[in-house]
Design an enzyme around this catalytic site. Sequence first.
Site, PDB file in Angstrom:
ATOM      1  N   ASP A  44       0.772  -1.001  -0.006  1.00  0.00           N
ATOM      2  CA  ASP A  44       0.075  -0.043   0.228  1.00  0.00           C
ATOM      3  C   ASP A  44       0.656   1.191   0.199  1.00  0.00           C
ATOM      4  O   ASP A  44       0.222   2.389  -0.601  1.00  0.00           O
ATOM      5  CB  ASP A  44      -0.759  -0.071   1.074  1.00  0.00           C
ATOM      6  CG  ASP A  44      -2.135  -0.891   1.157  1.00  0.00           C
ATOM      7  OD1 ASP A  44      -2.278  -1.255   0.034  1.00  0.00           O
ATOM      8  OD2 ASP A  44      -2.448  -1.485   2.028  1.00  0.00           O
ATOM      9  N   ASN A 116      -5.215   8.789   1.311  1.00  0.00           N
ATOM     10  CA  ASN A 116      -5.778   8.517   2.594  1.00  0.00           C
ATOM     11  C   ASN A 116      -6.036   9.334   3.564  1.00  0.00           C
ATOM     12  O   ASN A 116      -7.500   9.197   3.793  1.00  0.00           O
ATOM     13  CB  ASN A 116      -4.925   7.299   3.179  1.00  0.00           C
ATOM     14  CG  ASN A 116      -4.880   6.019   2.457  1.00  0.00           C
ATOM     15  OD1 ASN A 116      -5.564   5.785   1.833  1.00  0.00           O
ATOM     16  ND2 ASN A 116      -3.717   5.077   3.073  1.00  0.00           N
ATOM     17  N   GLU A 117      -5.377  10.253   4.173  1.00  0.00           N
ATOM     18  CA  GLU A 117      -5.584  10.860   5.285  1.00  0.00           C
ATOM     19  C   GLU A 117      -4.627  12.154   5.634  1.00  0.00           C
ATOM     20  O   GLU A 117      -3.456  11.816   4.990  1.00  0.00           O
ATOM     21  CB  GLU A 117      -5.871  10.407   6.563  1.00  0.00           C
ATOM     22  CG  GLU A 117      -4.650   9.907   7.265  1.00  0.00           C
ATOM     23  CD  GLU A 117      -3.968   8.651   6.831  1.00  0.00           C
ATOM     24  OE1 GLU A 117      -2.861   8.586   6.849  1.00  0.00           O
ATOM     25  OE2 GLU A 117      -4.735   7.425   6.418  1.00  0.00           O
ATOM     26  N   TYR A 159      -5.110   4.625   9.069  1.00  0.00           N
ATOM     27  CA  TYR A 159      -5.208   4.812  10.445  1.00  0.00           C
ATOM     28  C   TYR A 159      -6.234   5.282  11.046  1.00  0.00           C
ATOM     29  O   TYR A 159      -6.480   5.215  12.367  1.00  0.00           O
ATOM     30  CB  TYR A 159      -4.169   6.287  10.143  1.00  0.00           C
ATOM     31  CG  TYR A 159      -3.738   7.050  11.523  1.00  0.00           C
ATOM     32  CD1 TYR A 159      -3.475   6.498  12.741  1.00  0.00           C
ATOM     33  CD2 TYR A 159      -2.893   8.035  11.430  1.00  0.00           C
ATOM     34  CE1 TYR A 159      -3.206   6.839  13.933  1.00  0.00           C
ATOM     35  CE2 TYR A 159      -2.439   8.578  12.508  1.00  0.00           C
ATOM     36  CZ  TYR A 159      -2.367   7.982  13.855  1.00  0.00           C
ATOM     37  OH  TYR A 159      -1.796   8.579  14.871  1.00  0.00           O
ATOM     38  N   ASN A 160      -7.190   5.917  10.245  1.00  0.00           N
ATOM     39  CA  ASN A 160      -8.351   6.343  10.804  1.00  0.00           C
ATOM     40  C   ASN A 160      -9.185   5.320  11.590  1.00  0.00           C
ATOM     41  O   ASN A 160      -9.906   5.378  12.615  1.00  0.00           O
ATOM     42  CB  ASN A 160      -9.484   6.785   9.731  1.00  0.00           C
ATOM     43  CG  ASN A 160     -10.750   7.246  10.324  1.00  0.00           C
ATOM     44  OD1 ASN A 160     -11.192   7.701  10.874  1.00  0.00           O
ATOM     45  ND2 ASN A 160     -11.914   6.115   9.756  1.00  0.00           N
ATOM     46  N   LEU A 161      -9.308   4.111  11.140  1.00  0.00           N
ATOM     47  CA  LEU A 161     -10.004   2.917  11.710  1.00  0.00           C
ATOM     48  C   LEU A 161      -9.099   2.458  12.911  1.00  0.00           C
ATOM     49  O   LEU A 161      -9.786   2.172  14.082  1.00  0.00           O
ATOM     50  CB  LEU A 161     -10.173   1.694  10.858  1.00  0.00           C
ATOM     51  CG  LEU A 161     -10.669   0.295  11.240  1.00  0.00           C
ATOM     52  CD1 LEU A 161     -12.068   0.547  11.678  1.00  0.00           C
ATOM     53  CD2 LEU A 161     -10.678  -0.765  10.300  1.00  0.00           C
ATOM     54  N   SER A 162      -7.846   2.738  13.026  1.00  0.00           N
ATOM     55  CA  SER A 162      -6.824   2.199  14.237  1.00  0.00           C
ATOM     56  C   SER A 162      -7.390   3.246  15.104  1.00  0.00           C
ATOM     57  O   SER A 162      -7.121   2.875  16.509  1.00  0.00           O
ATOM     58  CB  SER A 162      -5.600   2.476  13.932  1.00  0.00           C
ATOM     59  OG  SER A 162      -5.190   1.375  12.854  1.00  0.00           O
TER      60      SER A 162
END
Length: 257
Positions: A44, A116-117, A159-162
Amino acid sequence: MSTMRRALVASPTPAAQTAAEELRASHEWVAEDEAEMIVALGGDGFMLQTLHGMLQRRQILPVFGMNLGTVGFLMNDWRPEGLADRLIHARSFNVTPLTMRVETVDGDVKEIPAINEVSLLRETRQTAKLEVTVNNRVVMPELVCDGILVATPAGSTAYNLSANGPILPLGSSLLALTPISPFRPRRWRGAILPEKACISIRVLEADKRPVSAVADQHEFREVRYVSVEIDRLRTLKLLFDPEHALDDRITMEQFIA
């Protein structure tokens, strides 16, 4: 392969380089500046690097990735057999990047895309103090935390989900605004915003409590102010095997314990 001109790129890892040698021996490839499509070998992180390179060159091409890294959420399986047929039947998914504009304590101003973020993170043992504004309205005068991030649907499972942020379906036209270890207010768990929202974050006590801003893999330290919004002028295109579609993977992440 078909007549569409394709370029092959690979991460510098031994596994990806060995796979690239195999594909170069069995297929014809062109240089990136002559290509109509890119095949990327790696994980990724390398996929994000490839997409950022296209944004920087302002040459947006469809990308079919094959995983030779770890998670490979943005990649297809590594399977060289029948590659030409896979590329012909691949499904296309559009991903719209964010634009991060950042001002440092020294007054430098930078602008960079994020796929992604965008995340703001404290640099020292002291917590960050942030003022959060959405569409020119201050929605949180002071958030005391380790940081905060803005995630796209494609990045909502990273990272958001983590950080306990929500998973956003691809194509939902939403953004996730997620705090990282919030201390005050403790019970605020973030917000889901329409993608047209303009989010700005001012670092309070920036000299005493330094904060860095990260757009995917690109970091700027000691920032004072950050704004984030969708880049409506550029759209990235990822290609997936029909049975390995990105929207399906994002949906199924909600059922993984």
